[in-house]
Motif scaffolding. Structure first.
Motif, PDB file in Angstrom:
ATOM      1  N   THR A   1      55.190  46.189  61.929  1.00 15.20           N
ATOM      2  CA  THR A   1      54.573  46.243  63.410  1.00 15.20           C
ATOM      3  C   THR A   1      53.544  47.047  63.589  1.00 15.20           C
ATOM      4  O   THR A   1      52.608  46.836  64.378  1.00 15.20           O
ATOM      5  CB  THR A   1      55.469  47.001  64.405  1.00 15.20           C
ATOM      6  OG1 THR A   1      55.893  48.164  63.858  1.00 15.20           O
ATOM      7  CG2 THR A   1      56.743  46.089  64.371  1.00 15.20           C
TER       8      THR A   1
ATOM      9  N   THR B   1      52.635  50.074  63.654  1.00 16.61           N
ATOM     10  CA  THR B   1      52.832  50.839  64.619  1.00 16.61           C
ATOM     11  C   THR B   1      53.008  52.428  63.979  1.00 16.61           C
ATOM     12  O   THR B   1      53.571  52.407  62.921  1.00 16.61           O
ATOM     13  CB  THR B   1      53.864  50.840  65.729  1.00 16.61           C
ATOM     14  OG1 THR B   1      55.232  50.581  64.846  1.00 16.61           O
ATOM     15  CG2 THR B   1      53.748  49.583  66.540  1.00 16.61           C
TER      16      THR B   1
ATOM     17  N   ASN C   1      48.533  48.934  66.030  1.00 12.99           N
ATOM     18  CA  ASN C   1      49.257  48.491  67.413  1.00 12.99           C
ATOM     19  C   ASN C   1      49.888  49.763  68.291  1.00 12.99           C
ATOM     20  O   ASN C   1      50.702  49.868  69.037  1.00 12.99           O
ATOM     21  CB  ASN C   1      50.425  47.463  67.301  1.00 12.99           C
ATOM     22  CG  ASN C   1      49.869  46.236  66.860  1.00 12.99           C
ATOM     23  OD1 ASN C   1      48.800  45.774  67.492  1.00 12.99           O
ATOM     24  ND2 ASN C   1      50.641  45.520  65.836  1.00 12.99           N
TER      25      ASN C   1
END
Length: 229
Positions: free
Chosen positions: A87, A89, A75
């Protein structure tokens, strides 16, 4: 007439010639105070690919020692201070590199502290555990296996790796754990930075703990621009 033509030609050539820029570390706000640096730069925050470059400071200037294609989180990238666990990330910022590890023996020439992965090596990511964001030999009683990485099961990806000091010194629960520079797999990562196996070996043979290497992760521009770190 010829003089005027010559001047005009020179002006055009000057416009076409790229302006030499200072190397990336020289444009950064901070490089960690050492004489080695790794930069991991993505085109923008949504990118899952980019470039890792490792640098030496010699004679008062930063010199590129090597570079390789890189993979980032599925992401993209996000400011490290605001990142949330799970997430996928990659956290941007400037971080220390506490130590290296791997399933395989340390590459020839490695001077960095290196921990060999065993069948009992885990990285705890359980927010309720006292071992949060730490290596553990033997899964701690308060760390659920579903909330930890059993390092040996990651195969070629963890053949060789460097721990990135994100959320490491004073871990904040929920911010994220287990962020590494490691060998890339088939696609994006869950938040780590990944490079080809050969590049990972070269980085470990290059890194010298006495020169205090750090890693800077960021984008080419915007709020997460690498030059801000």
């Amino acid at each position: 007439m010829r003089l005027g033509l010559g001047l005009a030609l020179a002006s055009v050539l000057l416009l076409l010639t790229p302006v030499e820029r200072d190397p990336l570390p020289a444009r950064m706000a901070d490089t960690g105070g050492g004489t080695q640096l790794i930069t991991a730069e993505a085109p923008h925050a949504r990118s899952t690919t980019g470039t890792v470059t490792w640098w030496d400071r010699r004679g008062g200037r930063w010199v590129r020692a090597g570079s390789a294609a890189a993979r980032f989180g599925a992401n993209g990238l996000v400011e490290g201070a605001g990142r949330r666990q799970g997430t996928s990330t990659t956290p941007t910022g400037l971080y220390s590199l506490p130590y290296a590890f791997g399933i395989e023996p340390a590459p020839h020439g490695t001077a960095y502290p290196y921990r060999r992965v065993t069948g009992e090596s885990w990285w705890c990511q359980d927010n309720r555990s006292r071992s949060y964001n730490r290596w553990a030999e033997g899964l701690p009683a308060d760390c659920r296996a579903a909330e930890a990485e059993h390092l040996v099961t990651y195969g070629a990806r963890y053949a060789h790796a460097l721990v990135i000091g994100f959320n490491y010194d004073r871990p904040v629960r929920g911010r994220g754990a287990g962020i590494f520079l490691h060998v890339r797999g088939e696609g994006p990562t869950a938040g780590c930075v990944a490079v080809p196996a050969g590049a990972m070996r070269r980085i470990l043979a290059w890194a010298e703990p006495g020169r205090r290497p750090h890693i800077a992760i960021g984008t080419r521009g915007g709020r997460t621009a690498i030059v801000r770190y």
